[in-house]
Write an enzyme that holds these catalytic residues in place. Sequence first.
Site, PDB file in Angstrom:
ATOM      1  N   SER A  35       0.858  -1.185   0.000  1.00 54.86           N
ATOM      2  CA  SER A  35       0.000   0.000   0.000  1.00 54.86           C
ATOM      3  C   SER A  35       0.897   1.240   0.000  1.00 54.86           C
ATOM      4  O   SER A  35       2.127   1.134   0.109  1.00 54.86           O
ATOM      5  CB  SER A  35      -0.919  -0.008   1.225  1.00 54.86           C
ATOM      6  OG  SER A  35      -0.154  -0.048   2.413  1.00 54.86           O
ATOM      7  N   GLU A  64       0.712   9.643 -11.589  1.00 53.50           N
ATOM      8  CA  GLU A  64      -0.414   8.913 -12.174  1.00 53.50           C
ATOM      9  C   GLU A  64      -1.680   9.215 -11.396  1.00 53.50           C
ATOM     10  O   GLU A  64      -1.620   9.384 -10.170  1.00 53.50           O
ATOM     11  CB  GLU A  64      -0.156   7.394 -12.103  1.00 53.50           C
ATOM     12  CG  GLU A  64       1.135   6.936 -12.765  1.00 53.50           C
ATOM     13  CD  GLU A  64       1.570   5.545 -12.337  1.00 53.50           C
ATOM     14  OE1 GLU A  64       2.590   5.060 -12.856  1.00 53.50           O
ATOM     15  OE2 GLU A  64       0.894   4.937 -11.480  1.00 53.50           O
ATOM     16  N   LYS A  66      -4.830   8.283  -9.272  1.00 58.56           N
ATOM     17  CA  LYS A  66      -5.065   7.141  -8.379  1.00 58.56           C
ATOM     18  C   LYS A  66      -6.507   6.668  -8.566  1.00 58.56           C
ATOM     19  O   LYS A  66      -7.444   7.291  -8.081  1.00 58.56           O
ATOM     20  CB  LYS A  66      -4.816   7.532  -6.924  1.00 58.56           C
ATOM     21  CG  LYS A  66      -4.864   6.362  -5.952  1.00 58.56           C
ATOM     22  CD  LYS A  66      -4.477   6.803  -4.551  1.00 58.56           C
ATOM     23  CE  LYS A  66      -4.469   5.606  -3.603  1.00 58.56           C
ATOM     24  NZ  LYS A  66      -5.820   5.008  -3.459  1.00 58.56           N
ATOM     25  N   ARG A  87      -5.710  -7.932  -4.022  1.00 54.83           N
ATOM     26  CA  ARG A  87      -4.587  -7.543  -3.176  1.00 54.83           C
ATOM     27  C   ARG A  87      -4.668  -8.210  -1.804  1.00 54.83           C
ATOM     28  O   ARG A  87      -3.660  -8.640  -1.252  1.00 54.83           O
ATOM     29  CB  ARG A  87      -4.553  -6.015  -3.010  1.00 54.83           C
ATOM     30  CG  ARG A  87      -3.431  -5.552  -2.100  1.00 54.83           C
ATOM     31  CD  ARG A  87      -3.376  -4.050  -1.901  1.00 54.83           C
ATOM     32  NE  ARG A  87      -2.336  -3.752  -0.942  1.00 54.83           N
ATOM     33  CZ  ARG A  87      -2.501  -3.739   0.372  1.00 54.83           C
ATOM     34  NH1 ARG A  87      -3.687  -3.988   0.882  1.00 54.83           N
ATOM     35  NH2 ARG A  87      -1.482  -3.478   1.175  1.00 54.83           N
ATOM     36  N   LYS A 237       5.603   8.661  -7.912  1.00 56.62           N
ATOM     37  CA  LYS A 237       6.541   7.549  -7.797  1.00 56.62           C
ATOM     38  C   LYS A 237       7.920   7.968  -8.285  1.00 56.62           C
ATOM     39  O   LYS A 237       8.030   8.642  -9.314  1.00 56.62           O
ATOM     40  CB  LYS A 237       6.070   6.362  -8.656  1.00 56.62           C
ATOM     41  CG  LYS A 237       4.693   5.828  -8.328  1.00 56.62           C
ATOM     42  CD  LYS A 237       4.309   4.719  -9.308  1.00 56.62           C
ATOM     43  CE  LYS A 237       2.953   4.121  -8.987  1.00 56.62           C
ATOM     44  NZ  LYS A 237       2.554   3.078  -9.964  1.00 56.62           N
ATOM     45  N   LYS A 261      -3.895  12.641  -1.656  1.00 55.70           N
ATOM     46  CA  LYS A 261      -5.334  12.425  -1.587  1.00 55.70           C
ATOM     47  C   LYS A 261      -6.062  13.761  -1.767  1.00 55.70           C
ATOM     48  O   LYS A 261      -5.790  14.735  -1.061  1.00 55.70           O
ATOM     49  CB  LYS A 261      -5.729  11.794  -0.250  1.00 55.70           C
ATOM     50  CG  LYS A 261      -5.063  10.452   0.011  1.00 55.70           C
ATOM     51  CD  LYS A 261      -5.352   9.419  -1.061  1.00 55.70           C
ATOM     52  CE  LYS A 261      -6.750   8.869  -0.997  1.00 55.70           C
ATOM     53  NZ  LYS A 261      -6.964   7.917   0.105  1.00 55.70           N
TER      54      LYS A 261
END
Length: 269
Positions: A35, A64, A66, A87, A237, A261
Amino acid sequence: AAHPETVTPDSPTQRVGGKPLESFAQVAHRVPLESLQDVFDFDELRAFDQRVKGVTPDADYVVEPKVDGLSVALEYEDGLFVRGATRGDGQVGEDVTENLRTIQSIPLRIPDAPASLIVRGEVFMPKRVFHALNEERERRGEALFANPRNAAAGSLRQLDPKIAASRRLDILVFNVQWAEGVQFQTHLETLEYLQRKKFKVIPHYTCNNVEEATGRITEIGENRDQFQFDIDGAVVKVNSLSDRAALGSTAKFPRWAAAYKYPPEVKPS
């Protein structure tokens, strides 16, 4: 039907399985599905950047959207799709292969494949499919799905693949978990590799520094209505895979990535 020996596992006729399953088997992930650490403002993102630069001063980033869906791992052996799992807790998930086979954008066979390939992606229900499904459920007097993520989760965990197939799920792939005998230098290279292998790849943007990343995050947030899928943030990333190795992971998440977020969307009532 007269010549069952001619049926191949990657045949389009094999997209939807036969009998419903009784339960889902457990699958141990060969590579953990980690995560991500959440950040909620650009100061927290810059603090993440400072921690990265403390170890790898020249790091650049890939940003990217989410996708608000369900993370899965897709396993290929000699180019043939053999297993797909949720997952779960990151170490062990559920085998949902038969349901994943119903997703048209998952290639059942990939060209020039390594002996073993595992990729990670996010399963989602497109917004237009979600609205159409809820309209149909309302006409039938059935309970409505709260949001596309819940609808996708319920669909992917159907024991009957025919029901999953009717939900018209989709997927975006965003990571190579394992590629036997294949060497990559950057995350961007892995995404280009996945595109060549006919996967539907997450939209992505390269950024030289954290300020470029904040600009991309803002742009993605301002245009979130333009995506066919719900998003709840943007992922930043480190691009270099050797930098990632140097940064490593904590017990909970990688030190080379963060999930920015967005505030919840306020929609007119």
